[in-house]
Design an enzyme around this catalytic site. Structure first.
Site, PDB file in Angstrom:
ATOM      1  N   ARG A  34       6.220   1.164  13.205  1.00  0.00           N
ATOM      2  CA  ARG A  34       5.213   0.330  13.877  1.00  0.00           C
ATOM      3  C   ARG A  34       5.186  -1.093  13.328  1.00  0.00           C
ATOM      4  O   ARG A  34       4.966  -2.054  14.069  1.00  0.00           O
ATOM      5  CB  ARG A  34       3.829   0.994  13.731  1.00  0.00           C
ATOM      6  CG  ARG A  34       3.674   2.099  14.752  1.00  0.00           C
ATOM      7  CD  ARG A  34       2.809   3.252  14.331  1.00  0.00           C
ATOM      8  NE  ARG A  34       2.944   4.315  15.334  1.00  0.00           N
ATOM      9  CZ  ARG A  34       3.937   5.206  15.338  1.00  0.00           C
ATOM     10  NH1 ARG A  34       4.881   5.185  14.398  1.00  0.00           N
ATOM     11  NH2 ARG A  34       4.004   6.121  16.291  1.00  0.00           N
ATOM     12  N   SER A  52      16.900   3.011   2.766  1.00  0.00           N
ATOM     13  CA  SER A  52      16.490   4.383   2.947  1.00  0.00           C
ATOM     14  C   SER A  52      17.066   5.223   1.812  1.00  0.00           C
ATOM     15  O   SER A  52      18.014   4.802   1.155  1.00  0.00           O
ATOM     16  CB  SER A  52      17.039   4.851   4.295  1.00  0.00           C
ATOM     17  OG  SER A  52      16.482   6.066   4.641  1.00  0.00           O
ATOM     18  N   ARG A  53      16.469   6.423   1.624  1.00  0.00           N
ATOM     19  CA  ARG A  53      17.019   7.310   0.588  1.00  0.00           C
ATOM     20  C   ARG A  53      18.385   7.828   0.995  1.00  0.00           C
ATOM     21  O   ARG A  53      19.131   8.322   0.176  1.00  0.00           O
ATOM     22  CB  ARG A  53      16.094   8.511   0.368  1.00  0.00           C
ATOM     23  CG  ARG A  53      14.807   8.188  -0.330  1.00  0.00           C
ATOM     24  CD  ARG A  53      13.858   9.344  -0.237  1.00  0.00           C
ATOM     25  NE  ARG A  53      13.569   9.675   1.156  1.00  0.00           N
ATOM     26  CZ  ARG A  53      12.901  10.748   1.572  1.00  0.00           C
ATOM     27  NH1 ARG A  53      12.460  11.610   0.687  1.00  0.00           N
ATOM     28  NH2 ARG A  53      12.667  10.953   2.848  1.00  0.00           N
ATOM     29  N   HIS A  96       4.535   4.059  -4.242  1.00  0.00           N
ATOM     30  CA  HIS A  96       4.313   2.610  -4.110  1.00  0.00           C
ATOM     31  C   HIS A  96       4.571   1.878  -5.429  1.00  0.00           C
ATOM     32  O   HIS A  96       5.238   0.837  -5.436  1.00  0.00           O
ATOM     33  CB  HIS A  96       2.894   2.323  -3.610  1.00  0.00           C
ATOM     34  CG  HIS A  96       2.681   2.727  -2.179  1.00  0.00           C
ATOM     35  ND1 HIS A  96       1.482   2.574  -1.525  1.00  0.00           N
ATOM     36  CD2 HIS A  96       3.518   3.281  -1.265  1.00  0.00           C
ATOM     37  CE1 HIS A  96       1.589   3.022  -0.283  1.00  0.00           C
ATOM     38  NE2 HIS A  96       2.816   3.463  -0.103  1.00  0.00           N
ATOM     39  N   LYS A 114      -0.999   0.310   2.375  1.00  0.00           N
ATOM     40  CA  LYS A 114      -2.236   0.823   1.790  1.00  0.00           C
ATOM     41  C   LYS A 114      -2.113   2.326   1.599  1.00  0.00           C
ATOM     42  O   LYS A 114      -1.425   2.959   2.405  1.00  0.00           O
ATOM     43  CB  LYS A 114      -3.456   0.474   2.635  1.00  0.00           C
ATOM     44  CG  LYS A 114      -3.372   0.629   4.161  1.00  0.00           C
ATOM     45  CD  LYS A 114      -3.085   1.930   4.806  1.00  0.00           C
ATOM     46  CE  LYS A 114      -3.878   3.131   4.457  1.00  0.00           C
ATOM     47  NZ  LYS A 114      -3.427   4.336   5.230  1.00  0.00           N
ATOM     48  N   ASP A 193      -5.164   8.031   2.532  1.00  0.00           N
ATOM     49  CA  ASP A 193      -4.695   7.650   3.871  1.00  0.00           C
ATOM     50  C   ASP A 193      -5.815   7.059   4.718  1.00  0.00           C
ATOM     51  O   ASP A 193      -5.618   6.064   5.409  1.00  0.00           O
ATOM     52  CB  ASP A 193      -4.126   8.881   4.598  1.00  0.00           C
ATOM     53  CG  ASP A 193      -2.616   8.925   4.522  1.00  0.00           C
ATOM     54  OD1 ASP A 193      -1.978   8.101   5.188  1.00  0.00           O
ATOM     55  OD2 ASP A 193      -2.082   9.766   3.781  1.00  0.00           O
TER      56      ASP A 193
HETATM   57  N1  LIG Z   1      -1.322   0.593   7.922  1.00  0.00           N
HETATM   58  C1  LIG Z   1      -1.444   1.735   8.568  1.00  0.00           C
HETATM   59  O1  LIG Z   1      -2.075   1.819   9.611  1.00  0.00           O
HETATM   60  C2  LIG Z   1      -0.778   2.953   8.025  1.00  0.00           C
HETATM   61  C3  LIG Z   1      -0.593   4.052   8.867  1.00  0.00           C
HETATM   62  C4  LIG Z   1       0.110   5.150   8.363  1.00  0.00           C
HETATM   63  C5  LIG Z   1       0.541   5.148   7.055  1.00  0.00           C
HETATM   64  N2  LIG Z   1       0.304   4.087   6.252  1.00  0.00           N
HETATM   65  C6  LIG Z   1       0.721   4.098   4.836  1.00  0.00           C
HETATM   66  O2  LIG Z   1       2.136   3.959   4.795  1.00  0.00           O
HETATM   67  C7  LIG Z   1       2.682   4.816   3.778  1.00  0.00           C
HETATM   68  C8  LIG Z   1       3.738   5.711   4.440  1.00  0.00           C
HETATM   69  O3  LIG Z   1       3.109   6.523   5.397  1.00  0.00           O
HETATM   70  P1  LIG Z   1       3.925   7.126   6.657  1.00  0.00           P
HETATM   71  O4  LIG Z   1       2.915   7.832   7.480  1.00  0.00           O
HETATM   72  O5  LIG Z   1       4.764   6.096   7.279  1.00  0.00           O
HETATM   73  O6  LIG Z   1       4.815   8.208   5.911  1.00  0.00           O
HETATM   74  P2  LIG Z   1       6.154   8.898   6.410  1.00  0.00           P
HETATM   75  O7  LIG Z   1       6.241   8.875   7.890  1.00  0.00           O
HETATM   76  O8  LIG Z   1       6.237  10.186   5.699  1.00  0.00           O
HETATM   77  O9  LIG Z   1       7.302   7.926   5.872  1.00  0.00           O
HETATM   78  C9  LIG Z   1       7.473   7.684   4.505  1.00  0.00           C
HETATM   79  C10 LIG Z   1       8.917   7.245   4.261  1.00  0.00           C
HETATM   80  O10 LIG Z   1       9.074   7.035   2.870  1.00  0.00           O
HETATM   81  C11 LIG Z   1      10.348   7.426   2.444  1.00  0.00           C
HETATM   82  N3  LIG Z   1      10.193   8.342   1.290  1.00  0.00           N
HETATM   83  C12 LIG Z   1      10.492   8.065   0.000  1.00  0.00           C
HETATM   84  N4  LIG Z   1      10.225   9.073  -0.803  1.00  0.00           N
HETATM   85  C13 LIG Z   1       9.732  10.061  -0.039  1.00  0.00           C
HETATM   86  C14 LIG Z   1       9.299  11.373  -0.306  1.00  0.00           C
HETATM   87  N5  LIG Z   1       9.290  11.882  -1.542  1.00  0.00           N
HETATM   88  N6  LIG Z   1       8.878  12.127   0.710  1.00  0.00           N
HETATM   89  C15 LIG Z   1       8.854  11.625   1.973  1.00  0.00           C
HETATM   90  N7  LIG Z   1       9.272  10.374   2.291  1.00  0.00           N
HETATM   91  C16 LIG Z   1       9.712   9.598   1.287  1.00  0.00           C
HETATM   92  C17 LIG Z   1      11.051   8.036   3.636  1.00  0.00           C
HETATM   93  O11 LIG Z   1      11.911   7.024   4.155  1.00  0.00           O
HETATM   94  P3  LIG Z   1      13.515   7.061   3.914  1.00  0.00           P
HETATM   95  O12 LIG Z   1      13.943   8.409   4.372  1.00  0.00           O
HETATM   96  O13 LIG Z   1      13.979   5.954   4.720  1.00  0.00           O
HETATM   97  O14 LIG Z   1      13.765   6.866   2.458  1.00  0.00           O
HETATM   98  C18 LIG Z   1       9.948   8.297   4.641  1.00  0.00           C
HETATM   99  O15 LIG Z   1      10.382   8.157   5.948  1.00  0.00           O
HETATM  100  C19 LIG Z   1       1.511   5.591   3.180  1.00  0.00           C
HETATM  101  O16 LIG Z   1       1.158   5.042   1.936  1.00  0.00           O
HETATM  102  C20 LIG Z   1       0.384   5.415   4.177  1.00  0.00           C
HETATM  103  O17 LIG Z   1      -0.907   5.346   3.597  1.00  0.00           O
HETATM  104  C21 LIG Z   1      -0.337   2.981   6.717  1.00  0.00           C
END
Ligand SMILES: NC(=O)c1ccc[n+]([C@@H]2O[C@H](COP(=O)([O-])OP(=O)(O)OC[C@H]3O[C@@H](n4cnc5c(N)ncnc54)[C@H](OP(=O)(O)O)[C@@H]3O)[C@@H](O)[C@H]2O)c1
Length: 345
Positions: A34, A52-53, A96, A114, A193
């Site tokens: 997004r 990416s990992r 983070h 965040k 979250d």
């Molecule tokens: N601003 C907003 O509105 C908003 C909304 C949702 C989330 N967030 C924040 O953004 C962060 C990520 O949330 P998300 O919902 O995007 O999470 P997500 O879909 O699970 O994505 C996290 C990404 O981090 C990487 N990663 C690295 N270590 C990981 C691990 N041990 N397990 C899983 N993934 C890992 C992966 O990318 P690779 O495979 O590429 O390494 C994964 O795709 C959180 O801190 C959340 O609070 C903010």
């Protein structure tokens, strides 16, 4: 006669007017998708690289969302890319700190999703590394960068509500069992979250609390499932905040003053409308805005670009001090309900 007041215009510039930075995206999950879409649709910012990992997921993400970006097979390669000015950290909460540190020690500015970290101690560590390395560092608490919240801040600063006394907000969302929010090893539970939005707003409106009372119940996976918090901000101000991963709740917010009440209907933290109703019967003030959703992420990116090009290392919209205070408040609530993260055991 009570003084008349009309809503001020926003002071937030069009995101397209911000100078263009070259962004590197660290982590290719839900919010990264997004954020990249918002940058490409609503700003002149450039997404030049993703990290990416694994090589496969980075390539697939770039191909689908930002075909002009280079895909790096590791986060280390991403932060070493000389074409990247700033790294957007979009990994799970408890990654983070290590990922922000990786980028800052490579000399990159950082915008960190965040919550900036899982607790105040980690957030202070991030602030210390930012100070040591001299890079820009801020939490991507996107709501605060939106024109809507700029107008709300102006309304509050002008004293339109009278003396501020109360803040009430909820943020509940139902998640399926396989979501990371249910996982203890990824610092799960609704607090980081979801709860971080109403708690951040409570502190921004009423100040840092001097007393916190929290009660919670667990989810079947063992993480906290929901928590209610009462924050006292001095002798005459109080917040009530609820957050839950069981049910999707209205997610509205109310700021109560002695002269008027400001209501932000759900979903309060996104772009959308709000209104001010006066106790003396004056006509309400209405801020009307289409809820355009996640393209609103463009505003935090534009503010980041403006600050960095101006040679600044932080933004007054979301200073690191505020990110730390928010986490310290949530730390105390989690202490009371016994919801420690693995890193804290
Ligand atoms: N601003 C907003 O509105 C908003 C909304 C949702 C989330 N967030 C924040 O953004 C962060 C990520 O949330 P998300 O919902 O995007 O999470 P997500 O879909 O699970 O994505 C996290 C990404 O981090 C990487 N990663 C690295 N270590 C990981 C691990 N041990 N397990 C899983 N993934 C890992 C992966 O990318 P690779 O495979 O590429 O390494 C994964 O795709 C959180 O801190 C959340 O609070 C903010």
């Amino acid at each position: 006669m009570p003084q008349q007041f009309s809503l001020p215009a926003t002071t937030v510039p069009d995101p397209r007017e911000a100078p263009a930075l070259r962004w590197g995206i660290l982590g290719t999950g839900w919010i990264a998708e997004r954020f990249v879409a918002a940058l490409l649709a609503a700003t002149d910012q450039r997404v030049v690289a993703v990290g990416s990992r694994s090589a496969g997921s980075g390539k697939a993400f770039a191909a689908e969302h930002c075909p002009e970006a280079r895909a790096h097979p590791s986060y280390e390669d991403l932060v070493a890319d000389p074409d990247v000015d700033i790294v957007y950290v979009a990994t799970p909460h408890n990654a983070h700190l290590p990922h922000a540190e990786l980028a800052m020690r490579a000399g990159k500015h950082v915008l960190i999703e965040k919550p900036i970290a899982i607790n105040a101690g980690q957030a202070r560590r991030i602030a210390a590394i930012a100070a040591e390395t001299g890079v820009y560092c801020a939490e991507a608490m996107w709501s605060f960068f939106l024109p809507k919240f700029d107008v709300i801040r102006q309304v509050l600063a002008a004293g339109v509500l009278g003396e501020l006394r109360s803040f009430i907000a909820d943020f509940g969302e139902h998640f399926d069992d396989d979501h990371r929010i249910l996982r203890q090893d990824l610092a799960g539970g609704p607090m980081l979250d979801l709860g971080t939005y109403p708690v951040s707003l409570a502190l921004s409106v009423l100040g840092v609390p001097d007393d916190v009372v929290a009660r919670g119940t667990a989810a079947p996976s063992g993480v906290n499932g929901q928590v209610g918090m009462i924050l006292r901000h001095g002798a005459d101000r109080q917040s009530v905040v609820h957050t839950s991963l069981f049910s999707t709740t209205p997610t509205g917010a109310i700021i109560g003053g002695t002269d008027a009440v400001l209501t932000i209907p759900g979903v309060f933290y996104r772009p959308g409308s709000f209104r001010v109703d006066f106790h003396d019967g004056r006509a309400p003030l209405e801020y009307v805005e289409e809820p355009y959703g996640y393209h609103g992420l463009a505003y935090e990116a534009a503010e980041t670009a403006r600050r960095i090009v101006a040679g600044e290392v932080s933004t007054p919209v979301r200073p690191l001090r505020d990110s730390i205070d928010t986490l310290a408040t949530m730390d105390e609530a989690r202490r009371q309900i016994g919801a420690a993260f693995d890193e804290e055991k």
